[in-house]
Design an enzyme around this catalytic site. Structure first.
Site, PDB file in Angstrom:
ATOM      1  N   ARG A  35       0.822  -1.222   0.000  1.00  0.00           N
ATOM      2  CA  ARG A  35       0.000   0.000   0.000  1.00  0.00           C
ATOM      3  C   ARG A  35       0.852   1.267   0.000  1.00  0.00           C
ATOM      4  O   ARG A  35       0.488   2.269   0.622  1.00  0.00           O
ATOM      5  CB  ARG A  35      -0.956   0.035   1.197  1.00  0.00           C
ATOM      6  CG  ARG A  35      -2.047  -1.010   1.153  1.00  0.00           C
ATOM      7  CD  ARG A  35      -3.283  -0.498   0.422  1.00  0.00           C
ATOM      8  NE  ARG A  35      -4.228  -1.590   0.226  1.00  0.00           N
ATOM      9  CZ  ARG A  35      -5.359  -1.737   0.886  1.00  0.00           C
ATOM     10  NH1 ARG A  35      -5.709  -0.858   1.782  1.00  0.00           N
ATOM     11  NH2 ARG A  35      -6.134  -2.757   0.637  1.00  0.00           N
ATOM     12  N   ARG A  39      -3.748   6.657   0.832  1.00  0.00           N
ATOM     13  CA  ARG A  39      -4.282   7.872   1.451  1.00  0.00           C
ATOM     14  C   ARG A  39      -3.324   8.617   2.369  1.00  0.00           C
ATOM     15  O   ARG A  39      -3.582   9.763   2.725  1.00  0.00           O
ATOM     16  CB  ARG A  39      -5.572   7.545   2.209  1.00  0.00           C
ATOM     17  CG  ARG A  39      -6.765   7.455   1.280  1.00  0.00           C
ATOM     18  CD  ARG A  39      -8.006   7.044   2.030  1.00  0.00           C
ATOM     19  NE  ARG A  39      -7.856   5.703   2.562  1.00  0.00           N
ATOM     20  CZ  ARG A  39      -8.667   5.131   3.439  1.00  0.00           C
ATOM     21  NH1 ARG A  39      -9.687   5.796   3.921  1.00  0.00           N
ATOM     22  NH2 ARG A  39      -8.451   3.890   3.841  1.00  0.00           N
ATOM     23  N   ARG A  48      -6.975  11.043  -6.328  1.00  0.00           N
ATOM     24  CA  ARG A  48      -8.204  10.289  -6.099  1.00  0.00           C
ATOM     25  C   ARG A  48      -9.414  11.232  -6.195  1.00  0.00           C
ATOM     26  O   ARG A  48     -10.452  10.864  -6.752  1.00  0.00           O
ATOM     27  CB  ARG A  48      -8.180   9.615  -4.734  1.00  0.00           C
ATOM     28  CG  ARG A  48      -9.317   8.634  -4.539  1.00  0.00           C
ATOM     29  CD  ARG A  48      -9.266   8.057  -3.130  1.00  0.00           C
ATOM     30  NE  ARG A  48     -10.223   7.007  -2.923  1.00  0.00           N
ATOM     31  CZ  ARG A  48     -11.511   7.183  -2.676  1.00  0.00           C
ATOM     32  NH1 ARG A  48     -12.009   8.391  -2.646  1.00  0.00           N
ATOM     33  NH2 ARG A  48     -12.308   6.159  -2.475  1.00  0.00           N
ATOM     34  N   ASP A  85      -6.798  -3.109  -7.371  1.00  0.00           N
ATOM     35  CA  ASP A  85      -7.297  -3.736  -6.157  1.00  0.00           C
ATOM     36  C   ASP A  85      -7.579  -5.208  -6.427  1.00  0.00           C
ATOM     37  O   ASP A  85      -7.856  -5.586  -7.572  1.00  0.00           O
ATOM     38  CB  ASP A  85      -8.568  -3.042  -5.658  1.00  0.00           C
ATOM     39  CG  ASP A  85      -8.879  -3.432  -4.224  1.00  0.00           C
ATOM     40  OD1 ASP A  85      -8.242  -2.885  -3.315  1.00  0.00           O
ATOM     41  OD2 ASP A  85      -9.715  -4.331  -4.015  1.00  0.00           O
ATOM     42  N   TYR A 161     -14.670 -12.217  -0.110  1.00  0.00           N
ATOM     43  CA  TYR A 161     -15.430 -10.997  -0.424  1.00  0.00           C
ATOM     44  C   TYR A 161     -16.627 -11.314  -1.326  1.00  0.00           C
ATOM     45  O   TYR A 161     -17.702 -10.736  -1.176  1.00  0.00           O
ATOM     46  CB  TYR A 161     -14.529  -9.952  -1.089  1.00  0.00           C
ATOM     47  CG  TYR A 161     -13.500  -9.372  -0.134  1.00  0.00           C
ATOM     48  CD1 TYR A 161     -13.829  -8.310   0.708  1.00  0.00           C
ATOM     49  CD2 TYR A 161     -12.214  -9.885  -0.055  1.00  0.00           C
ATOM     50  CE1 TYR A 161     -12.900  -7.782   1.599  1.00  0.00           C
ATOM     51  CE2 TYR A 161     -11.283  -9.369   0.834  1.00  0.00           C
ATOM     52  CZ  TYR A 161     -11.634  -8.319   1.656  1.00  0.00           C
ATOM     53  OH  TYR A 161     -10.718  -7.807   2.536  1.00  0.00           O
TER      54      TYR A 161
HETATM   55  O1  1CP Z   1       0.087   0.496  -3.229  1.00  0.00           O
HETATM   56  C1  1CP Z   1      -0.383  -0.671  -3.304  1.00  0.00           C
HETATM   57  O2  1CP Z   1      -0.135  -1.550  -2.472  1.00  0.00           O
HETATM   58  C2  1CP Z   1      -1.171  -1.036  -4.553  1.00  0.00           C
HETATM   59  C3  1CP Z   1      -2.567  -1.013  -4.496  1.00  0.00           C
HETATM   60  C4  1CP Z   1      -3.426  -1.964  -3.670  1.00  0.00           C
HETATM   61  C5  1CP Z   1      -3.267  -3.335  -3.353  1.00  0.00           C
HETATM   62  C6  1CP Z   1      -2.080  -4.238  -3.609  1.00  0.00           C
HETATM   63  C7  1CP Z   1      -4.674  -1.560  -3.156  1.00  0.00           C
HETATM   64  C8  1CP Z   1      -5.216  -0.203  -3.259  1.00  0.00           C
HETATM   65  N1  1CP Z   1      -5.296  -2.677  -2.622  1.00  0.00           N
HETATM   66  C9  1CP Z   1      -4.457  -3.756  -2.690  1.00  0.00           C
HETATM   67  C10 1CP Z   1      -4.719  -5.126  -2.248  1.00  0.00           C
HETATM   68  C11 1CP Z   1      -5.929  -5.422  -1.427  1.00  0.00           C
HETATM   69  N2  1CP Z   1      -7.190  -4.885  -1.515  1.00  0.00           N
HETATM   70  C12 1CP Z   1      -5.955  -6.435  -0.433  1.00  0.00           C
HETATM   71  C13 1CP Z   1      -4.796  -7.335  -0.109  1.00  0.00           C
HETATM   72  C14 1CP Z   1      -3.802  -6.708   0.793  1.00  0.00           C
HETATM   73  C15 1CP Z   1      -4.306  -6.360   2.171  1.00  0.00           C
HETATM   74  O3  1CP Z   1      -4.653  -7.263   2.949  1.00  0.00           O
HETATM   75  O4  1CP Z   1      -4.353  -5.145   2.463  1.00  0.00           O
HETATM   76  C16 1CP Z   1      -7.254  -6.460   0.115  1.00  0.00           C
HETATM   77  C17 1CP Z   1      -7.766  -7.360   1.222  1.00  0.00           C
HETATM   78  C18 1CP Z   1      -8.030  -5.480  -0.564  1.00  0.00           C
HETATM   79  C19 1CP Z   1      -9.480  -5.187  -0.370  1.00  0.00           C
HETATM   80  C20 1CP Z   1      -9.689  -3.765  -0.022  1.00  0.00           C
HETATM   81  N3  1CP Z   1      -9.581  -2.759  -0.924  1.00  0.00           N
HETATM   82  C21 1CP Z   1      -9.939  -3.212   1.246  1.00  0.00           C
HETATM   83  C22 1CP Z   1     -10.109  -3.985   2.560  1.00  0.00           C
HETATM   84  C23 1CP Z   1     -11.529  -4.213   2.815  1.00  0.00           C
HETATM   85  C24 1CP Z   1     -11.852  -4.959   4.102  1.00  0.00           C
HETATM   86  O5  1CP Z   1     -12.441  -4.318   4.986  1.00  0.00           O
HETATM   87  O6  1CP Z   1     -11.591  -6.167   4.205  1.00  0.00           O
HETATM   88  C25 1CP Z   1     -10.025  -1.820   1.078  1.00  0.00           C
HETATM   89  C26 1CP Z   1     -10.327  -0.781   2.119  1.00  0.00           C
HETATM   90  C27 1CP Z   1      -9.767  -1.543  -0.300  1.00  0.00           C
HETATM   91  C28 1CP Z   1      -9.690  -0.218  -0.962  1.00  0.00           C
HETATM   92  C29 1CP Z   1      -8.328   0.204  -1.348  1.00  0.00           C
HETATM   93  N4  1CP Z   1      -7.495  -0.529  -2.175  1.00  0.00           N
HETATM   94  C30 1CP Z   1      -6.329   0.173  -2.381  1.00  0.00           C
HETATM   95  C31 1CP Z   1      -6.437   1.425  -1.658  1.00  0.00           C
HETATM   96  C32 1CP Z   1      -5.408   2.506  -1.649  1.00  0.00           C
HETATM   97  C33 1CP Z   1      -7.685   1.418  -1.013  1.00  0.00           C
HETATM   98  C34 1CP Z   1      -8.280   2.556  -0.190  1.00  0.00           C
HETATM   99  C35 1CP Z   1      -9.275   3.235  -1.043  1.00  0.00           C
HETATM  100  C36 1CP Z   1      -9.294   4.735  -0.960  1.00  0.00           C
HETATM  101  O7  1CP Z   1      -8.519   5.417  -1.642  1.00  0.00           O
HETATM  102  O8  1CP Z   1     -10.149   5.199  -0.231  1.00  0.00           O
END
Ligand code: 1CP
Length: 355
Positions: A35, A39, A48, A85, A161
């Site tokens: 990540r 944010r 964004r 994502d 999911y």
């Molecule tokens: O910079 C990076 O790492 C690249 C982008 C990236 C990656 C590799 C994002 C952007 N998401 C992911 C993987 C991801 N997404 C995982 C696996 C890694 C981990 O465990 O964190 C998972 C479980 C998700 C699912 C997801 N997407 C969640 C979690 C939901 C939950 O409650 O279980 C969330 C909040 C997101 C949104 C998301 N994805 C990425 C970002 C930066 C965000 C936040 C969104 C925003 O800008 O508001």
């Protein structure tokens, strides 16, 4: 060999990130952070905002490439990770995903085998194409020395999911289906293996040098279920990807797999394993005795706190992994509260190799 071909090979040689996968331990180790785009960076929040929504950002190749590059410009990480994502895959399959502000993802749950009929495994191309275009742009725009990591979610984690319809603390809906009707649940997993391999194959063709498979919820399964729903599908993906792209390293992230991690490594054939925050450093060091590159595992919350405690733990991780094929990373993703200057402090300390 053509001039362009040898130039391309020269550029790849410059990517020190790839050295551990070819057998070399680096000192200091290379570093990137899960990540690393997100944010906590003001420039991410601005882009964004321009995109309007999170999914619009993922499906806009110019803006997705821009946010991927932002942390590289700031910190010069050894690798960039494609901005997308893990839930792009269900969205592309025809199970629409939405992200409500501050609430995480929402999907209309698929809870039994009848629900699988709504998935369109042959129609993922339109949405995948936009992500592949981001990868291609990135390979053009990244510095030659920066490796590009492509990724997807592992079948088990993506299924949690798709079945639950949202994030959950215990992944109960998917676990319940897997116990109630293992053959039906296997069909969902098999679909995900195939469409995820296709997705990663396209990322490599577009220019990804390394792949990471995120199994964030591996830790909710007992060991026999972990073997069936985490290890077996990952092994199937690794076998298929190795047949297509034998030279492209694959990193697994079986978060929470604990004492099953060594089995995960040997049974799946991954080239690298990313360790979560709870993995003891002595266990990480032992994993390094297997034929695998070990990545991890600083606590993301320590990166929020900063200060001496951060410095001390960085040094402990470096000391424990010295002489091993190690990639410095967090044990899970950066949290939005992270002060950007703490990330700079981390990178500087790892690069100084103070251990
Ligand atoms: O910079 C990076 O790492 C690249 C982008 C990236 C990656 C590799 C994002 C952007 N998401 C992911 C993987 C991801 N997404 C995982 C696996 C890694 C981990 O465990 O964190 C998972 C479980 C998700 C699912 C997801 N997407 C969640 C979690 C939901 C939950 O409650 O279980 C969330 C909040 C997101 C949104 C998301 N994805 C990425 C970002 C930066 C965000 C936040 C969104 C925003 O800008 O508001």
């Amino acid at each position: 060999m053509t001039g362009t071909g040898s130039l391309a090979i020269e550029a790849v040689r410059k990517r020190r990130f790839l050295a551990p996968f070819n057998g070399d331990s680096l000192s200091p180790p290379s570093i990137w952070l899960m990540r690393q785009a997100g944010r906590y960076l003001p420039e991410y929040r601005a882009t964004r905002g321009e995109a309007g929504s999170f999914l619009n950002l993922c499906y806009n190749p110019a803006l997705a490439a821009e946010v991927t590059l932002q942390p590289i410009r700031r910190y010069g990480f050894d690798a960039a990770i494609l901005f997308a994502d893990i839930l792009i895959v269900p969205d592309a399959l025809g199970q629409p995903v939405s992200f409500e502000a501050g609430e995480g993802p929402r999907l209309a749950p698929i809870t039994d085998v009848a629900g699988l009929a709504t998935l369109k495994a042959d129609q993922t191309g339109e949405k995948y194409g936009l992500i592949w275009e981001t990868v291609a742009r990135l390979r053009q725009d990244l510095p030659d020395e920066t490796a590009l990591i492509g990724f997807c979610g592992a079948p088990w984690t993506v299924a949690t999911y798709m079945v639950g319809g949202r994030g959950s603390p215990d992944q109960a809906a998917a676990r319940a289906w897997a116990y109630r009707d293992p053959e039906g649940f296997q069909r969902l997993i098999d679909i995900l293996v195939d469409v995820s391999v296709d997705y990663l194959d396209g990322q490599v063709k577009a220019g990804a040098d390394v792949l990471q498979i995120f199994d964030s919820w591996a830790g909710s399964l007992p060991d026999n279920e972990l073997a069936r729903w985490v290890i077996d599908p990952t092994r199937a993906m690794v076998e298929k990807l190795k047949a297509l792209h034998p030279g492209v390293p694959i990193i697994g992230f079986p978060r929470g797999a604990g004492a099953s991690t060594a089995e995960f490594v040997t049974a799946t054939g991954v080239d690298g394993v990313s360790c979560d925050t709870a993995m003891p450093l002595c266990a990480m060091r032992e994993l390094g005795e297997l034929d695998v590159v070990v990545q991890g595992n600083l606590d993301p919350l320590l990166l929020v706190a900063g200060g001496d405690a951060l410095d001390q733990r960085i040094d402990e991780i470096l000391a424990a992994m010295k002489g091993r094929r190690h990639i410095f990373n967090l044990g899970h993703g950066i949290v939005p509260e992270t002060p950007p200057e703490n990330v700079a402090r981390l990178v500087e300390r790892v690069r100084k190799g103070s251990a």
